[in-house]
Enzyme design. Structure first.
Site, PDB file in Angstrom:
ATOM      1  N   HIS A 198      -8.228  -3.853   2.267  1.00 14.84           N
ATOM      2  CA  HIS A 198      -7.217  -3.089   3.014  1.00 14.84           C
ATOM      3  C   HIS A 198      -7.479  -1.589   2.915  1.00 14.84           C
ATOM      4  O   HIS A 198      -7.503  -0.878   3.934  1.00 14.84           O
ATOM      5  CB  HIS A 198      -5.831  -3.419   2.455  1.00 14.84           C
ATOM      6  CG  HIS A 198      -4.720  -2.602   3.029  1.00 14.84           C
ATOM      7  ND1 HIS A 198      -3.897  -3.068   4.039  1.00 14.84           N
ATOM      8  CD2 HIS A 198      -4.281  -1.340   2.746  1.00 14.84           C
ATOM      9  CE1 HIS A 198      -3.006  -2.139   4.347  1.00 14.84           C
ATOM     10  NE2 HIS A 198      -3.218  -1.069   3.574  1.00 14.84           N
ATOM     11  N   GLU A 199      -7.695  -1.092   1.700  1.00 15.94           N
ATOM     12  CA  GLU A 199      -7.852   0.353   1.508  1.00 15.94           C
ATOM     13  C   GLU A 199      -9.129   0.883   2.155  1.00 15.94           C
ATOM     14  O   GLU A 199      -9.167   2.034   2.608  1.00 15.94           O
ATOM     15  CB  GLU A 199      -7.817   0.695   0.016  1.00 15.94           C
ATOM     16  CG  GLU A 199      -6.527   0.320  -0.699  1.00 15.94           C
ATOM     17  CD  GLU A 199      -5.288   0.942  -0.082  1.00 15.94           C
ATOM     18  OE1 GLU A 199      -5.390   2.012   0.544  1.00 15.94           O
ATOM     19  OE2 GLU A 199      -4.198   0.342  -0.222  1.00 15.94           O
ATOM     20  N   HIS A 248      -8.344   2.033   5.578  1.00 16.85           N
ATOM     21  CA  HIS A 248      -7.815   3.404   5.635  1.00 16.85           C
ATOM     22  C   HIS A 248      -8.941   4.427   5.492  1.00 16.85           C
ATOM     23  O   HIS A 248      -8.970   5.440   6.195  1.00 16.85           O
ATOM     24  CB  HIS A 248      -6.796   3.631   4.518  1.00 16.85           C
ATOM     25  CG  HIS A 248      -5.494   2.947   4.723  1.00 16.85           C
ATOM     26  ND1 HIS A 248      -4.793   3.003   5.906  1.00 16.85           N
ATOM     27  CD2 HIS A 248      -4.749   2.182   3.881  1.00 16.85           C
ATOM     28  CE1 HIS A 248      -3.667   2.313   5.787  1.00 16.85           C
ATOM     29  NE2 HIS A 248      -3.622   1.801   4.574  1.00 16.85           N
ATOM     30  N   CYS A 286       0.847  -1.189   0.000  1.00 16.78           N
ATOM     31  CA  CYS A 286       0.000   0.000   0.000  1.00 16.78           C
ATOM     32  C   CYS A 286       0.883   1.241   0.000  1.00 16.78           C
ATOM     33  O   CYS A 286       1.956   1.262   0.606  1.00 16.78           O
ATOM     34  CB  CYS A 286      -0.891  -0.025   1.237  1.00 16.78           C
ATOM     35  SG  CYS A 286      -1.851   1.480   1.512  1.00 16.78           S
ATOM     36  N   HIS A 296      -1.774   1.480   9.306  1.00 19.41           N
ATOM     37  CA  HIS A 296      -1.140   0.188   9.105  1.00 19.41           C
ATOM     38  C   HIS A 296      -0.873  -0.549  10.417  1.00 19.41           C
ATOM     39  O   HIS A 296      -0.649   0.062  11.458  1.00 19.41           O
ATOM     40  CB  HIS A 296       0.165   0.350   8.330  1.00 19.41           C
ATOM     41  CG  HIS A 296      -0.055   0.606   6.874  1.00 19.41           C
ATOM     42  ND1 HIS A 296       0.774   1.401   6.122  1.00 19.41           N
ATOM     43  CD2 HIS A 296      -1.029   0.173   6.026  1.00 19.41           C
ATOM     44  CE1 HIS A 296       0.333   1.441   4.882  1.00 19.41           C
ATOM     45  NE2 HIS A 296      -0.769   0.713   4.795  1.00 19.41           N
TER      46      HIS A 296
END
EC number: 3.4.24.-
Length: 363
Positions: A275-276, A279, A119, A285
């Site tokens: 994953h994104e 965020h 990332c 992280h």
């Protein structure tokens, strides 16, 4: 050759052998403060992901969140603010974040971090749009920002987050994925986060109505965080906020696939999007390799880990099992039947079974 000469030479050889053995047995000394075998690629990486600050004399400020620093005549975008640290300390911090022994020296495992797909969000520092303090979860692995979405649904205590996929950006894709398959990947990924927290997600038809905008981008695309073509940086996302806040950008040049079953099928967009989204919800992280918020791309990982569940529930509240929303099985069956290889179906059937169980609980 005389006996004395032979004896002398033998003594020299034996002494040399003993000295070599003794030198090899000595522990490798720890680097002194500021000392490291960190080369230009290493320094660029440490700068890019927030582990090192070269100082203002080598950098030009772009805005309050970003500056450009010169590393061996190459300009590198660097997040702000950063702590001023020495190279060895920066390498040690990187190793800790990656779950490696923090020696401060560049071994093979550490060197692989510089080129492994990951990332693009910095590991250290406040990231771009995010405001407010940061705190760690109880086990101090996933960092949770106090910046979060606050829109509440009228008929429940859930936080409603609306998202929009930029279909036009898919024209640049280096992949056979189409709008139907990607839309369903997004629905599936948002569902995984919502079933662990008091979050609800809604797809909208207009960009102006969305908090989270998902689009594919190439190279320099106007946000100051350029993509680099296939490999290395796969995607990045912005934490909750105005303007770019919550947006997810995926590198169009990557060989995207849905499932990367053996590490050679391309990059799994299901893994990266999951994953994104973390965020975009306010998570940073994790140093835990089992977490979906681990910075480096990990094939075979398509679910939230315990750290992720704890972090999102801590930020938005835990969702009672009785209120978990079910996935639309008709859309999902259509999606998997048309867009997933036969050898990947067992993975999907596992997810379908879990979702149908949740649906039964709701009914």
């Amino acid at each position: 050759m005389s006996v004395d000469s032979f004896t002398s030479r033998l003594a020299v050889v034996m002494t040399a052998v003993v000295l070599v053995w003794w030198a090899q047995a000595l522990p490798v000394p720890s680097p002194r403060r500021g000392e490291s075998d960190c080369d230009a690629a290493c320094r660029k990486f440490l700068l890019q992901y927030g582990y090192l600050d070269l100082g203002e004399e080598n950098c030009t400020e772009v805005d309050s969140n970003r500056k450009l620093c010169s590393v061996d005549d190459e300009l590198v975008g660097v997040p702000r603010p950063l702590a001023r640290v020495d190279l060895a300390a920066g390498v040690s911090h990187l190793q800790t974040m990656a779950g490696l022994e923090p020696t401060g020296r560049i071994d093979a495992s550490t060197a692989r971090l510089f080129t492994s797909p990951r990332c693009g969000v910095p590991d250290v520092s406040k990231y771009i749009v995010a405001a407010g303090r940061r705190r760690r979860t109880r086990r101090e692995s996933v960092i949770v920002c106090t910046t979060r979405w606050t829109t509440t649904k009228s008929n429940s205590n859930e936080t409603l987050v609306k998202w929009w996929l930029d279909q036009s950006s898919m024209q640049w894709l280096n992949s056979t994925l189409n709008w139907v398959s990607l839309t369903n990947v997004l629905h599936h990924s948002f569902w995984k986060w919502s079933k662990e927290s008091m979050l609800a997600f809604q797809q909208v038809s207009l960009e102006r109505d969305a908090q989270i905008v998902v689009r594919f981008e190439n190279g320099s695309h106007g946000d100051g965080w350029d993509f680099d073509g296939p490999g290395n940086v796969l995607a990045h996302a912005f934490q909750p906020g105005q303007s770019l806040g919550g947006d997810i950008h995926l590198d169009a040049a990557e060989p995207w696939t849905i499932y990367d079953i053996d590490g050679h099928d391309g990059n799994s967009i299901l893994h990266v999007v999951l994953h994104e989204i973390g965020h975009a919800l306010g998570l940073e992280h994790s140093r835990d390799p089992t977490s979906i918020m681990y910075a480096w791309y990990t094939p075979f990982k398509y679910d939230l880990g315990p750290e992720d569940v704890s972090a999102v529930a801590g930020l938005y509240g835990a969702k009672p099992a009785s209120s978990v929303a079910a996935w639309n099985p008709k859309i999902q069956k259509f999606y998997w039947d048309r867009h997933v290889r036969n050898d990947l179906l067992p993975l999907l059937e596992r997810d379908l079974d879990a979702e149908e169980e949740d649906s039964d609980e709701v009914r």
